[in-house]
Design an enzyme around this catalytic site. Structure first.
Site, PDB file in Angstrom:
ATOM      1  N   ARG A   1       0.774  -1.258   0.027  1.00  0.00           N
ATOM      2  CA  ARG A   1      -0.040  -0.012   0.060  1.00  0.00           C
ATOM      3  C   ARG A   1       0.805   1.410   0.072  1.00  0.00           C
ATOM      4  O   ARG A   1       0.482   2.287  -0.515  1.00  0.00           O
ATOM      5  CB  ARG A   1      -0.968   0.055   1.313  1.00  0.00           C
TER       6      ARG A   1
ATOM      7  N   ASN B   1      -5.678   4.443   0.141  1.00  0.00           N
ATOM      8  CA  ASN B   1      -4.732   3.950   0.696  1.00  0.00           C
ATOM      9  C   ASN B   1      -3.307   4.571   0.319  1.00  0.00           C
ATOM     10  O   ASN B   1      -3.391   5.264  -0.615  1.00  0.00           O
ATOM     11  CB  ASN B   1      -4.505   2.098   0.378  1.00  0.00           C
TER      12      ASN B   1
ATOM     13  N   ARG C   1     -11.789  -9.884   9.892  1.00  0.00           N
ATOM     14  CA  ARG C   1     -10.985 -10.916   9.508  1.00  0.00           C
ATOM     15  C   ARG C   1     -10.783 -11.966  10.309  1.00  0.00           C
ATOM     16  O   ARG C   1     -10.714 -13.145  10.073  1.00  0.00           O
ATOM     17  CB  ARG C   1     -10.041 -10.734   8.406  1.00  0.00           C
TER      18      ARG C   1
ATOM     19  N   HIS D   1      -2.862   0.043   9.015  1.00  0.00           N
ATOM     20  CA  HIS D   1      -3.540  -0.857   7.957  1.00  0.00           C
ATOM     21  C   HIS D   1      -2.452  -1.109   7.012  1.00  0.00           C
ATOM     22  O   HIS D   1      -2.409  -0.365   6.034  1.00  0.00           O
ATOM     23  CB  HIS D   1      -4.778   0.130   7.599  1.00  0.00           C
TER      24      HIS D   1
HETATM   25  P1  NAD Z   1     -10.324   2.172  -8.756  1.00  0.00           P
HETATM   26  O1  NAD Z   1      -9.337   2.538  -9.730  1.00  0.00           O
HETATM   27  O2  NAD Z   1     -11.603   1.260  -9.165  1.00  0.00           O
HETATM   28  O3  NAD Z   1     -11.169   3.505  -8.525  1.00  0.00           O
HETATM   29  C1  NAD Z   1     -10.714   4.894  -8.196  1.00  0.00           C
HETATM   30  C2  NAD Z   1     -11.554   5.894  -8.664  1.00  0.00           C
HETATM   31  O4  NAD Z   1     -11.130   7.044  -8.304  1.00  0.00           O
HETATM   32  C3  NAD Z   1     -11.464   6.091 -10.212  1.00  0.00           C
HETATM   33  O5  NAD Z   1     -12.961   6.042 -10.704  1.00  0.00           O
HETATM   34  C4  NAD Z   1     -10.948   7.351 -10.402  1.00  0.00           C
HETATM   35  O6  NAD Z   1     -11.417   7.891 -11.596  1.00  0.00           O
HETATM   36  C5  NAD Z   1     -11.282   8.275  -9.012  1.00  0.00           C
HETATM   37  N1  NAD Z   1     -10.601   9.478  -8.956  1.00  0.00           N
HETATM   38  C6  NAD Z   1      -9.286   9.679  -9.077  1.00  0.00           C
HETATM   39  N2  NAD Z   1      -8.956  10.606  -8.696  1.00  0.00           N
HETATM   40  C7  NAD Z   1     -10.175  11.364  -8.538  1.00  0.00           C
HETATM   41  C8  NAD Z   1     -10.607  12.720  -8.114  1.00  0.00           C
HETATM   42  N3  NAD Z   1      -9.521  13.931  -8.026  1.00  0.00           N
HETATM   43  N4  NAD Z   1     -11.707  13.139  -7.773  1.00  0.00           N
HETATM   44  C9  NAD Z   1     -12.446  12.072  -7.726  1.00  0.00           C
HETATM   45  N5  NAD Z   1     -12.524  10.760  -8.233  1.00  0.00           N
HETATM   46  C10 NAD Z   1     -11.109  10.422  -8.458  1.00  0.00           C
HETATM   47  O7  NAD Z   1      -9.823   1.818  -7.427  1.00  0.00           O
HETATM   48  P2  NAD Z   1     -10.473   1.204  -6.000  1.00  0.00           P
HETATM   49  O8  NAD Z   1     -10.251  -0.261  -6.270  1.00  0.00           O
HETATM   50  O9  NAD Z   1     -11.846   1.913  -6.134  1.00  0.00           O
HETATM   51  O10 NAD Z   1      -9.595   1.792  -4.735  1.00  0.00           O
HETATM   52  C11 NAD Z   1      -9.803   3.212  -4.444  1.00  0.00           C
HETATM   53  C12 NAD Z   1      -8.815   3.288  -3.326  1.00  0.00           C
HETATM   54  O11 NAD Z   1      -9.211   2.603  -2.322  1.00  0.00           O
HETATM   55  C13 NAD Z   1      -7.344   2.896  -3.626  1.00  0.00           C
HETATM   56  O12 NAD Z   1      -6.456   3.952  -2.964  1.00  0.00           O
HETATM   57  C14 NAD Z   1      -7.361   1.582  -2.784  1.00  0.00           C
HETATM   58  O13 NAD Z   1      -6.141   1.216  -2.449  1.00  0.00           O
HETATM   59  C15 NAD Z   1      -8.165   2.029  -1.456  1.00  0.00           C
HETATM   60  N6  NAD Z   1      -8.687   0.773  -0.867  1.00  0.00           N
HETATM   61  C16 NAD Z   1      -8.546   0.749   0.562  1.00  0.00           C
HETATM   62  C17 NAD Z   1      -9.013  -0.381   1.389  1.00  0.00           C
HETATM   63  C18 NAD Z   1      -8.864  -0.246   2.890  1.00  0.00           C
HETATM   64  O14 NAD Z   1      -9.022  -1.140   3.539  1.00  0.00           O
HETATM   65  N7  NAD Z   1      -8.756   1.115   3.220  1.00  0.00           N
HETATM   66  C19 NAD Z   1      -9.310  -1.355   0.667  1.00  0.00           C
HETATM   67  C20 NAD Z   1      -9.446  -1.574  -0.847  1.00  0.00           C
HETATM   68  C21 NAD Z   1      -9.052  -0.497  -1.469  1.00  0.00           C
END
Ligand code: NAD
Length: 300
Positions: A88, A120, A151, A175
């Site tokens: 991450r 993340n 989990r 995390h």
């Molecule tokens: P994804 O690529 O499917 O979606 C990300 C979205 O963000 C895209 O649709 C993109 O257009 C949008 N985006 C980018 N810049 C933007 C902005 N300035 N304004 C508005 N929208 C914007 O990715 P995902 O799988 O949905 O993951 C999203 C985030 O969540 C990642 O950073 C991922 O690592 C994180 N995540 C966190 C956890 C957790 O436990 N905290 C779990 C899973 C994923």
């Protein structure tokens, strides 16, 4: 009339699935999805709106940043996601840029809004969002290790033949790769886990290791994780909107370390109401410091 409204910024896999989990829980009158990719966002809303008749009385639509002004909760899931085997922490630079631009665009925040960070590395992004916002730190928190903790409870449940709802384990710290379970404060019903028959220390270590690596495993198989985190964020939204005062491990500002990481807190309509003291043994105390040091090195 004031009704509950949740705005989700970032309508990718996590944001769109979170919208679905929220509408299945039927907890918000209005769900608004916002994304710079307006076409994908519109498509997600069209698809999600088909599910309304079967689950929910919510309204769901795509919106703009202006929709965050009167939102009760803003979920931020905008950003790049991990690739297979990518930690991450490698997402930091790109996601810092994205979160900085998102926070600038939604500022100033309505003073009653609660912001839930998901992007993340979530501890670093939570701290960044707090730094860039005009609302108190306790109103911005990250999903942190809440999903990791569940989990563990689910894995223990299978081993001990006790419902996961009767097991309480908190994963603390980052995390990420330095997270650890506070086994000495874990309970099965009213019995300390370490005194509960049916699980050895080696087996607990294996569970901790498997939970630490679970996201990597899922990403290796299907490219992304979204169902678990979406269910987790929808539950957090419910605890806030319904002022549940739930005790959950989420990423929050920790004064001693001057950074955000997960510790148990009481969560309600005003966000994080207070931290709950947790007793750690010497080994766990050292692991907490090690996790804080790892996060500190990423902030510098
Ligand atoms: P994804 O690529 O499917 O979606 C990300 C979205 O963000 C895209 O649709 C993109 O257009 C949008 N985006 C980018 N810049 C933007 C902005 N300035 N304004 C508005 N929208 C914007 O990715 P995902 O799988 O949905 O993951 C999203 C985030 O969540 C990642 O950073 C991922 O690592 C994180 N995540 C966190 C956890 C957790 O436990 N905290 C779990 C899973 C994923």
């Amino acid at each position: 009339m004031k009704t509950s409204k949740i705005a989700i910024i970032g309508a990718g896999a996590v944001g769109a699935t979170t919208a679905y989990a929220i509408l299945m829980r039927n907890i918000a009158a209005e769900i608004v999805l916002i994304d710079i990719n307006t076409i994908r966002c519109a498509g997600e809303v069209l698809d999600l709106s088909d599910a309304l008749a079967f689950y929910s009385s919510s309204d769901i639509r795509n919106g703009t940043i202006a929709d965050t002004k009167d939102a009760d909760i803003i979920v931020i899931a905008a950003g790049v996601a991990q690739k297979p085997d990518q930690p991450r922490t490698e997402l930091i630079e790109k996601n810092k840029e994205i979160i900085t631009s998102v926070m600038k665009s939604i500022s100033p925040l309505n003073p009653d809004t609660i912001v839930i960070m998901v992007t993340n590395p979530v501890d670093i992004m939570t701290l960044l969002a707090q730094t860039l916002s005009n609302i108190p730190h306790n109103q911005i928190f990250g999903s942190g290790t809440m999903l990791d903790s569940q989990r563990v409870n689910i894995m223990l449940s299978k081993k001990l033949f006790v419902s996961e709802r009767s097991i309480t384990t908190y994963i603390l710290g980052e995390h990420g790769d330095t997270q650890f379970p506070a086994w000495s404060s874990a309970y099965v019903g009213c019995t300390p886990l370490l005194e509960y028959p049916g699980v050895t220390k080696n087996e607990l270590d294996a569970i901790a290791e498997s939970v630490r690596n679970k996201a990597y495993e899922i990403i290796k198989c299907k490219g992304a994780t979204f169902f678990g985190i979406a269910a987790c964020v929808a539950a957090l939204c419910e605890y806030v909107l319904f002022d549940k005062h739930m005790i959950v491990p989420v990423s929050t500002y920790i004064d001693e370390f001057k950074l955000c990481m997960s510790m148990p807190v009481v969560l309600g309509r005003r966000g994080i109401e207070r931290r709950i003291a947790i007793r750690l043994n010497d080994e766990e105390g050292k692991l907490l410091e090690k996790s804080a040091d790892a996060l500190k090195s990423l902030i510098m």
